[in-house]
Design an enzyme around this catalytic site. Structure first.
Site, short mmCIF file in Angstrom:
data_model
loop_
_atom_site.label_atom_id
_atom_site.label_comp_id
_atom_site.label_asym_id
_atom_site.label_seq_id
_atom_site.Cartn_x
_atom_site.Cartn_y
_atom_site.Cartn_z
N GLY A 34 74.31 -25.60 -88.44
CA GLY A 34 75.38 -26.53 -88.76
C GLY A 34 76.77 -25.98 -88.48
O GLY A 34 77.63 -26.66 -87.92
N ARG A 47 52.03 -12.63 -89.87
CA ARG A 47 52.32 -12.98 -91.26
C ARG A 47 51.21 -13.79 -91.92
O ARG A 47 50.83 -13.52 -93.06
CB ARG A 47 53.61 -13.81 -91.31
CG ARG A 47 54.82 -13.02 -90.96
CD ARG A 47 56.06 -13.88 -90.85
NE ARG A 47 57.23 -13.03 -90.64
CZ ARG A 47 58.46 -13.48 -90.49
NH1 ARG A 47 58.71 -14.78 -90.53
NH2 ARG A 47 59.46 -12.65 -90.31
#
Lengths: 647, 249
Positions: free
Chosen positions: A54, A339
């Site tokens: 953003g 992971r």
């Protein structure tokens, strides 16, 4: 049984140009219409969220000359949760001459995502990765340097090349400050207006196009309407649906969920990443979980006692009584398996009763061997800050006793569906960063989140949004009095009034905790049909109770943190249901999504490409109506699909 | 453990505030300080009272949102620790703990323990950046940066912008915050062109926001959760002097 979902039309056009993959982005950029600089100042953009995606988008569009309005719920744009990212940012610079290239970064990312991401987008991400590093260095991001003054890199997340740029253990902080400073520079230049402590509560859609948002001023409670020629959501991921996650406690899905309810498709919501090296839960009071960089697995050895319930001090347990289960099960990768694999293996050990620490939800991460081999000074140099953080939180000294770790929710690959231009299924609504679904497939590789956020904000959106403006000139001036804007504000006000008048017996947080526990249990590291259906029943019942028994104190016209949380939790309920439906329908294991019904003979994830090589984009059809599945089929012309194996 | 809290309650910017006492029971020493406040707020909500408003977000010491003066010390008794990383094991059963907001005329109180720190953003707007519009950057390896300069810049850039330095300073000065940014950008070759003008512009904005002057007392660095050292203010002063000198010659 009521049907959980219906199937709608397939998504056919992703706007990715055809031709060789390495020429597509160039072709798209050339094909995109441009806007004369003098005309840009007549066009306005709303950007919700000030994290890497953003802030970089707001700064860049401001520099280009558009009128930008930026919004965040924090008291300053610099506090967005990108700030907490530790490890690093990938880029295909090949400064190490170790065989890295755009193609290899592309390949690693598609493979790491377990072949559930869109080729064209991922290739472009790899292509612009180098320019991100250049841009950040020019802004003064203090990346780690070697003694020759050149940028240092490390190998990260199980890849074989050294392509990760970093700033000690605070890469996210440094990159975000770079973007934040660029943003504030544009505020001074008058191109960007920043509205802090403002939370988006609805999207305004007029004639089928995104034209504004409704926000609540979190200090006064005033509901404001902001209109623009386009809206960009950069509001991050939804890990906090689990209540406990490594996200900041304020992170939420409200902006994306409200847009979903207004017509934006929500893609792959069940793809949520569980990070293996977090500090375990210490008790009922826990409000968030803290991640420790997975670089710890480079030297630490993971083990549990062989005997369930072995209560000895870990230092007294001899090697023969320990099970270094990752090294045993995955001799080739050992403690460095991806992971998802490491997380599930830890869960299995704890489920079998061999877990350690409070509640038996933890495994040891032991540096005794590494300390003996490298010396304490070397361990301090590499991991000092992480050891200190662990010590501070647990009151245990990891130089003396093994750390205890347990997986925690960390990142959400799913998000609003976007096309090649990062435009959602609502024209004029663009989605960038973690809020979209686009680049990580079913599993994200380490150091790729920062890369994607900045790629979207600095380089991709600013090259595609202009094309939208040219092709969709705003024909009528719109303001807060437009009927659709008024309707949206009224709906937001009615919802707030409902929260404030229920006056039940249970706090917002108690609902959030209970919801999180359900989603974690049934839609966490392992999922199956029975559990997911059970979870849907539980969530529905809890949601009904929420709307009749929640207690929200105070009023709207004041700073009211309970009211803020109530709105976020209400949206998490709806998202949780969609996650379970998505997980239920995807009867295969891929990346982070492990269905117990779909595994190989030795218990590994079994992908089912013939049936599920598609993006599941869900359409909202109404409050009491099942969501509609819209498939975007995934075709791979540049990589060959293989089953992942780390044995 | 059981503790008594004396907390500053103030409804809004214009209301009068006062200290109010609350008892909190059965606290685990493994709770963070903010989790202890969560327990208090659940208690208050159950009784139909307004919970205590306090800023917090990441709860891992990096976002800079949390901002409590605990027993008279910004971020509490532990060194190099933000409020959110403080644990109840550092307190004793039966303690009375005072909790107040950052105190500074430049940080108006919005409610209870929440203050408005937008003055910091405006200091950055005044010059806390390197002008490098997106797209024009040379290759990252084109410029060598001595490791010691890069490390110095990094040490300064770890400032989390929490404002504890202001809360602790008897003068209400934000020079440590401003000095950290001037040092971060001024230590790098990329930041040289704007170095002096940046420092002067930030200091002018600092003064315009009503922050006090620095007399090198050092309370700021003592409470700083990331240990920004005092000499970064000297660095800032040097740059400001250079800017003033250049303008007069």
């Amino acid at each position: 049984m009521v049907e959980l979902f219906t199937v709608g039309e397939t998504i056919r056009d992703t706007k990715a140009p055809g031709g060789p993959i390495q020429e597509q982005w160039e072709a798209r950029r050339f094909g995109a219409k441009l806007i004369n600089p003098a005309n840009r100042r007549k066009l306005s953009v709303i950007i919700v969220g000030t994290g890497l995606a953003g802030a970089s988008a707001a700064a860049t569009l401001g520099e280009a000359g558009y009128q930008v309005k930026s919004f965040c719920y924090q008291d300053s744009p610099r506090r967005a949760h990108s700030i907490a990212a530790q490890g690093g940012i990938n880029a295909a610079k090949d400064y190490r001459n170790d065989g890295d290239s755009i193609r290899r970064l592309f390949y690693d990312t598609v493979k790491g995502g377990d072949y559930r991401s869109r080729e064209s987008n991922v290739y472009r991400l790899a292509e612009v990765s180098s320019a991100i590093i250049d841009q950040c260095v020019a802004q003064g991001v203090p990346f780690a340097r070697d003694y020759g003054g050149l940028l240092d890199t490390r190998s990260f997340g199980g890849v074989q090349v050294s392509r990760t740029f970093y700033a000690r253990g605070q890469t996210g902080q440094q990159l975000l400050l770079g973007a934040y400073q660029a943003l504030e520079r544009q505020v001074a230049a008058g191109t960007v207006e920043v509205h802090t402590r403002h939370e988006m509560l609805d999207l305004i859609v007029i004639d089928g196009k995104a034209r504004g948002i409704v926000v609540r001023d979190m200090v006064t409670g005033a509901l404001e309407t902001h209109v623009a020629d386009a809206v960009v959501l950069a509001s991050g991921g939804y890990s906090n649906v689990y209540h406990l996650s490594t996200n900041a406690v304020g992170c939420n899905t409200t902006a994306t969920w409200r847009a979903h309810r207004k017509g934006a498709l929500f893609a792959n919501p069940c793809f949520t990443q569980i990070h293996p090296t977090c500090i375990p839960v210490s008790g009922e009071h826990q409000s968030k979980l803290t991640l420790m960089s997975e670089s710890l697995r480079n030297d630490g050895r993971i083990w549990v006692p062989k005997e369930a319930g072995d209560g000895r001090d870990p230092r007294e347990i001899p090697d023969g009584d320990r099970d270094y289960y990752l090294e045993r099960q995955y001799p080739a990768f050992g403690n460095l398996v991806p992971r998802d694999v490491a997380s599930r293996a830890a869960k299995n050990q704890c489920d079998a009763g061999r877990g350690v620490g409070p509640g038996g939800r933890g495994v040891y991460l032991d540096f005794a061997d590494a300390t003996a081999r490298l010396g304490r000074a070397a361990i301090e140099e590499k991991y000092g800050n992480l050891f200190d953080m662990y010590h501070k939180i647990t009151d245990e000294d990891p130089y003396q006793v093994p750390m205890r770790i347990y997986p925690a929710v960390h990142y959400t690959m799913g998000g609003l569906w976007v096309d090649y231009d990062l435009e959602s299924s609502i024209p004029g609504l663009f989605v960038v960063g973690e809020a979209n679904f686009s680049d990580h497939g079913a599993n994200r590789l380490g150091a790729s989140a920062l890369m994607q956020g900045l790629a979207d904000g600095y380089f991709i959106l600013p090259n595609t949004i202009n094309d939208y403006f040219v092709k969709n000139p705003s024909t009528e001036a719109i303001d807060a009095s437009h009927p659709e804007a008024v309707k949206a504000v009224d709906a937001v006000r009615a919802r707030i009034n409902t929260f404030l008048t229920i006056n039940g017996a249970r706090s917002v947080d108690s609902f959030h905790k209970e919801l999180g526990a359900i989603v974690w249990e049934y839609c966490g590291m392992e999922r199956n049909a029975e559990g997911l259906q059970h979870a849907l029943g539980l969530i529905g019942a809890l949601r009904d109770e929420f709307w009749t028994n929640v207690k929200v104190t105070g009023a709207n016209e004041e700073l009211n943190q309970t009211l803020e949380r109530a709105g976020r939790v209400a949206d998490f309920f709806e998202l949780a249901e969609l996650m379970c439906i998505d997980a239920f329908h995807r009867l295969e294991s891929c990346g982070s999504h492990f269905r117990t019904e779909s595994q190989t003979d030795d218990g590994e994830a079994l992908r089912v490409d013939d049936d599920f090589a598609y993006v599941a984009a869900w359409e909202f059809t109404g409050d009491n109506s099942p969501p509609k599945l819209r498939k975007e089929s995934l075709e791979y012309h540049n990589v060959k699909l293989t089953q992942r194996s780390y044995k | 453990m059981n503790v008594t809290l004396r907390i500053w309650r103030q409804h809004d910017r214009h209301a009068a505030g006062r200290m109010v006492s609350y008892g909190v029971e059965s606290i685990s020493p493994d709770m963070s300080f903010l989790e202890m406040l969560d327990v208090l707020n659940e208690q208050l909500t159950a009784a139909g009272d307004d919970p205590v408003a306090f800023d917090n977000d990441c709860r891992e010491g990096i976002c800079g949102m949390c901002s409590l003066v605990i027993n008279g010390i910004a971020h509490g008794p532990e060194e190099l620790t933000a409020s959110c990383q403080l644990y109840m094991r550092h307190f004793t059963d039966g303690d009375t703990i005072d909790i107040e907001p950052w105190r500074s005329p430049s940080f108006p109180i919005l409610r209870d323990l929440i203050v408005d720190r937008s003055a910091f953003d405006r200091i950055i707007q005044a010059g806390g950046y390197i002008s490098a519009p997106t797209g024009a950057a040379p290759d990252a390896a084109a410029m060598l940066v001595p490791k010691k300069d890069a490390d110095r810049a990094f040490d300064a850039a770890t400032c989390i912008g929490c404002g504890a330095c202001v809360a602790a300073c008897p003068n209400g000065s934000a020079m440590l915050f401003t000095g950290a940014k001037a040092t971060h950008l001024g230590a790098l070759p990329q930041g040289q062109l704007e170095r002096n003008s940046r420092a002067l512009a930030m200091v002018n904005q600092h003064d315009a926001e009503g922050f006090g002057g620095c007399t090198e007392i050092g309370e700021c660095t003592a409470v700083c959760p990331v240990g920004i050292p005092l000499d970064m203010i000297s660095r800032l002063n040097g740059d400001v002097l250079s800017a003033l000198r250049d303008n007069t010659t």
